[in-house]
Design a protein around this motif. Structure first.
Motif, short mmCIF file in Angstrom:
data_model
loop_
_atom_site.label_atom_id
_atom_site.label_comp_id
_atom_site.label_asym_id
_atom_site.label_seq_id
_atom_site.Cartn_x
_atom_site.Cartn_y
_atom_site.Cartn_z
N TYR A 86 6.36 30.63 15.71
CA TYR A 86 6.99 29.38 16.16
C TYR A 86 6.23 28.21 15.55
N CYS A 225 9.24 39.85 15.83
CA CYS A 225 8.05 39.85 16.69
C CYS A 225 7.32 41.19 16.75
N TYR A 232 -1.01 35.74 19.84
CA TYR A 232 0.20 35.44 20.59
C TYR A 232 0.36 36.33 21.82
N VAL A 235 3.91 37.73 23.05
CA VAL A 235 4.99 36.88 23.53
C VAL A 235 5.96 36.57 22.40
N CYS A 236 7.25 36.72 22.67
CA CYS A 236 8.29 36.48 21.67
C CYS A 236 9.37 35.59 22.27
N SER A 237 9.82 34.59 21.52
CA SER A 237 10.87 33.70 21.98
C SER A 237 11.83 33.42 20.83
N CYS A 241 7.23 34.52 17.15
CA CYS A 241 5.97 34.68 17.87
C CYS A 241 5.65 33.35 18.54
N PHE A 242 5.46 33.35 19.85
CA PHE A 242 5.41 32.09 20.59
C PHE A 242 4.19 32.04 21.51
N SER A 243 3.46 30.93 21.44
CA SER A 243 2.25 30.77 22.24
C SER A 243 2.50 29.97 23.51
N GLY A 244 3.68 29.35 23.61
CA GLY A 244 3.98 28.51 24.77
C GLY A 244 3.67 27.05 24.54
N ILE A 245 3.05 26.72 23.40
CA ILE A 245 2.71 25.33 23.06
C ILE A 245 3.69 24.82 22.02
N LYS A 246 4.24 23.63 22.25
CA LYS A 246 5.21 23.07 21.32
C LYS A 246 4.67 21.88 20.53
#
Length: 253
Positions: A86, A225, A232, A235-237, A241-246
């Protein structure tokens, strides 16, 4: 590190006309590089931007539009990517883009920053519609790009671009380029090789980690992912691959 400046068979700028306006792409989009460990350097961005500056070179709306467009493009690559990360907004990269956009020069730079970041540029003269019309021109290069499958990558992956340029697109979807910062500036005069363009909108997007490494594919082939970096935590979104931080910015300065 050896830098190879590839002009990709261009002797002039790529130009097209849309509804009484015109847009430009710089031929050597982001430089193609030989692999090295330079992408691990912790570089200080934003050098030369006065701390007292309060004017922003990009609106929150344009920032969100660019970021969302990139992540949508990254989630839709074909063949699918196993390690596509991401992409989040980075204020340091945005400030370095501001510093360069303020110069109103139709070229990549500054050179000491390009050692550590990737950079895409676009220029629009005439009636200006939206920021996405500039970013979309980079994404459209996908029509000329063929992903190099693993069996083709011995010892290095071939450059499979059938058009004049694909480097803007491959930088957009380079799996490990998980940070972006952009600036858009309306220039009275833009310095171009041998000429000057008046009243044009210049878009500068900087990327980290730098992509477009010679002999490497932009991402790993596989189920989405299935090969994310360990950081990561699985976590997949939306196939990323997504860390939750945008964003690394908590407030607008």
């Amino acid at each position: 590190m050896i830098f190879l400046h590839l002009h990709l068979c261009f002797t002039s700028l790529l130009l097209w006309t849309v509804h009484s306006s015109s847009s430009f792409l710089l031929p050597n989009a982001t430089e193609l590089l030989l692999p090295s460990r330079a992408n691990e350097v912790n570089f200080r961005f934003g050098v030369g931007v006065p701390r007292s500056r309060r004017k922003r070179y990009i609106s929150p709306g344009d920032m969100s539009a660019i970021l969302d467009y990139h992540n949508q493009a990254r989630s839709q690559v074909f063949p699918p990517a196993a390690n596509m990360e991401y992409m989040m907004w980075d204020e340091g990269l945005a400030r370095s883009a501001e510093a360069w956009a303020s110069q109103c020069i139709w070229d990549h730079g500054p050179s000491h920053v390009l050692r550590y970041i990737g950079q895409n540029l676009a220029l629009h003269s005439g009636r200006y519609r939206s920021i996405i019309s500039l970013v979309q021109s980079w994404y459209n290069e996908r029509h000329y790009y063929s992903f190099p499958y693993p069996q083709e990558c011995y010892p290095r992956c071939p450059n499979k671009c059938s058009g004049s340029i694909c480097g803007h697109y491959t930088q957009m979807v380079w799996a490990s380029s998980n940070r972006i910062g952009c600036a858009v500036n309306t220039c009275r005069n833009v310095k171009m090789p041998g000429s000057t363009t008046r009243m044009a909108v210049l878009l500068v997007c900087n990327y980290s980690i730098k992509g477009n490494w010679i002999g490497e594919a932009p991402y790993k082939l596989g189920a989405p992912c299935s090969a994310c970096p360990p950081s990561y935590g699985g976590v997949c979104s939306n196939k990323l691959c997504f860390s939750g931080i945008k964003s690394n910015s908590l407030r607008w300065l």
